[in-house]
Design an enzyme around this catalytic site. Structure first.
Site, PDB file in Angstrom:
ATOM      1  N   LYS A  16      -3.954   5.934   1.292  1.00  0.00           N
ATOM      2  CA  LYS A  16      -4.070   5.935  -0.171  1.00  0.00           C
ATOM      3  C   LYS A  16      -5.080   6.956  -0.646  1.00  0.00           C
ATOM      4  O   LYS A  16      -5.976   7.355   0.099  1.00  0.00           O
ATOM      5  CB  LYS A  16      -4.401   4.544  -0.697  1.00  0.00           C
ATOM      6  N   LYS A  76      -5.873  -0.074   7.957  1.00  0.00           N
ATOM      7  CA  LYS A  76      -4.823  -0.798   8.656  1.00  0.00           C
ATOM      8  C   LYS A  76      -4.037  -1.604   7.637  1.00  0.00           C
ATOM      9  O   LYS A  76      -4.605  -2.244   6.753  1.00  0.00           O
ATOM     10  CB  LYS A  76      -5.449  -1.728   9.690  1.00  0.00           C
ATOM     11  N   GLY A 119      -4.963   1.022  -8.838  1.00  0.00           N
ATOM     12  CA  GLY A 119      -3.807   0.361  -9.423  1.00  0.00           C
ATOM     13  C   GLY A 119      -2.548   0.466  -8.583  1.00  0.00           C
ATOM     14  O   GLY A 119      -1.449   0.421  -9.105  1.00  0.00           O
ATOM     15  N   ARG A 127     -18.654 -17.702  -7.422  1.00  0.00           N
ATOM     16  CA  ARG A 127     -18.503 -18.621  -8.551  1.00  0.00           C
ATOM     17  C   ARG A 127     -17.799 -19.882  -8.060  1.00  0.00           C
ATOM     18  O   ARG A 127     -17.316 -19.928  -6.933  1.00  0.00           O
ATOM     19  CB  ARG A 127     -17.609 -17.974  -9.625  1.00  0.00           C
TER      20      ARG A 127
END
Lengths: 84, 453
Positions: free
Chosen positions: B158, B201, B164, B292
């Site tokens: 990538k 990977k 996105g 959280r």
């Protein structure tokens, strides 16, 4: 091709109207702009989901009705476009 | 212990925290925006204070307004719920600066949880498995070929500058890599003005398994077992269950130990979740820490007997963690369906409006966390999560039967909801067998691209 016919763009559902993609960016369109079919005119945010408001015709923006960041109801008028 | 807590949230999670306070004899303050005057959380709290206009950035995300509300009402602590300010370092710091206890992780924990690259590095150093990847950008094909041989195929190539999901190529072997690498480079240059590529990977048909952790201020960290959160749509979880039908006791122990190591490595405090990807061969990889209380916390509560919100409060008040997973009275199976006001038949388009008819399910094995009531008008400004329906039984099959029956009873109209979709899933044989991966939902709904008009 200008024939003076006017088209209204209305809210497909209730939501918050945004004229800009982000607060620090310019509005998608201004009054007087020439626009193309499928061009993005604004965003409508409903329950955190953003929908693109797309132009239904080729033409010119005559009027932008709501202020940015204001809540709209289903079917509220957003834009008036002169077909051309 | 605290005398008064302010709940800096709305919807079902505000109710969840208010209920925990009431059971503990702690007074609680509800905050609300101008659009939430009719919200149920106001009715259950001891005090209510308006913090601003409908738009979240001016109310539920308004740090100054919430800190002032705590000051005015004399709240000693703030519970942030999830979303909104829950993971904002700046908010946790503002609480500390105003002598208010933030019921959650430390500002340092929140900062690190938001910095995925540093977090990954720390985890790797602490011996928590991470997804093998290139250390930085990869420029040449030769470099890429060498790296991929080390990382193991398939790999994901990538653009370093991308985002996105754009510009991602999956290469299953060296031949494909040799073909695709130059194309990916050209695409990256065209799309992002930077032809640097990053190689990782590619985990095929993974499952998303997360571990609940709790940590006190004295360095004790415990895990409370896993939650299976594989059924998602566009990274939004839809159905969660605990335990996971996929984990063996050995794998649970290994992943639980890794979750505790992760907590220790970052000096974690309070409740948190360590997310992992699990591949077909039992390899698991750290993804991130969610700092959280999570939406899906009830399934852990039902299967471990620990009230996580009360634990958060107790730990924030300097309580000590004095148990481990082995000590907990674990039993049964819990499944949660997140019911959203969305139309699954129309690409999950939101469906706001008035709840004209409301008939909640009940009976044995049903827990329902919701802020809905008959006549409530769902504001357009906030999240579409309207209810968390949880079923519990001693077996997974039993929990599925209860969920199916509860979904049948549940009426929310005329809004469109995800109830019919969940009803179909409960009848699906793959779901029943516990056989699914993160792409499972595509079996029921097409993954449409909104841009294709």
């Amino acid at each position: 091709m200008a024939n003076g016919k006017k088209v209204e763009v209305r809210a497909p559902m209730s939501g918050v109207f945004y004229r800009r993609p982000a607060p620090d960016q310019p509005p998608y369109v201004e009054v007087g702009d020439t626009v193309n079919k499928k061009q993005v005119l604004a965003l409508l945010e409903t329950m955190k989901v953003f929908q693109k408001v797309k132009c239904p015709v080729n033409g010119k923006i005559l009027e932008i009705v709501p202020q940015s960041e204001t809540p709209l109801k289903d079917d509220d008028l957003m834009f008036i476009i002169e077909v051309g | 212990m605290f005398n008064k807590i302010l709940v800096a949230n709305r919807g079902e999670i505000a109710l969840r925290v208010i209920r925990a306070c009431r059971e503990s004899g702690i007074k609680c303050v509800a905050v609300y925006s101008e659009a939430d005057e009719a919200s149920l959380h106001l009715k259950l709290a001891d005090e209510q204070i308006c913090i601003g206009p409908a738009i979240s950035s001016k109310s539920y995300l308004n740090i100054e307004s919430i800190i002032n509300a705590a000051g005015q009402t004399g709240a000693e602590a703030i519970h942030p719920g999830y979303g909104y300010l829950a993971e904002k370092e700046e908010f946790a710091q503002a609480c500390a600066d105003n002598n208010i206890v933030f019921i959650g992780p430390t500002p340092e924990n929140l900062k690190l949880a938001g910095d995925k690259i540093t977090a990954k590095k720390i985890m790797e150093e602490a011996g928590v498995p991470v997804i093998p990847s290139s250390p930085g950008g990869v420029i040449s094909l030769d470099e890429a070929v060498g790296l991929c041989a080390e990382v193991g195929y398939p790999v994901m190539v990538k653009a370093s500058g991308g985002g996105g999901g754009r510009g991602i190529r999956i290469c299953k072997d060296e031949n494909v890599l040799r073909e695709d690498f130059p194309i990916a480079k050209a695409e990256a240059a065209a799309a992002f003005g930077n032809d640097e590529l990053y190689i990782e990977k590619f985990v095929q048909e993974p499952r998303h398994i997360e571990f609940q952790i709790l940590a006190d201020r004295f360095g004790n960290v415990a895990h409370l077992g896993e939650r299976e959160c594989t059924i998602q749509r566009r990274y939004q979880k839809l159905i969660e269950e605990s335990p996971s039908p996929r984990l063996t006791p050995e794998l649970r122990t290994a992943m639980g130990d890794a979750a505790i190591r992760a907590g220790n490595a970052v000096n974690y405090f309070n409740a948190g979740t360590v997310e992992f990807l699990l591949d077909k061969n039992d390899n698991f990889y750290f993804m991130e820490v969610n700092a959280r209380i999570q939406v899906e916390h009830p399934i852990t509560e039902l299967t471990t007997g620990v009230d996580l919100v009360k634990e958060q409060i107790r730990l924030a008040a300097d309580g000590k963690l004095d148990f481990s997973f082995e000590d907990l009275p674990k039993r049964g199976w819990a499944i949660e369906c997140r019911i959203n006001a969305e139309d699954p038949d129309r690409n999950f388009l939101p469906s706001p409006g008035v709840v004209e008819k409301y008939q909640p399910p009940g009976g044995y094995g049903v827990r329902l966390d919701t802020h809905l009531y008959q006549g409530y008008e769902l504001p357009i400004f906030y999240d579409s999560l309207i209810a968390k329906l949880v079923s519990f039984d001693l077996t997974r099959d039993g929990a599925i039967s209860i969920m199916r029956r509860a979904l049948d009873e549940f009426i929310i109209s005329p809004l469109k909801t995800t109830i019919p979709l969940y009803r179909k899933i409960m009848d699906d044989s793959s779901f029943q067998k516990g056989d699914f991966h993160t792409g499972y939902i595509n079996k029921f709904v097409p993954d449409e691209d909104e841009d294709e008009d």
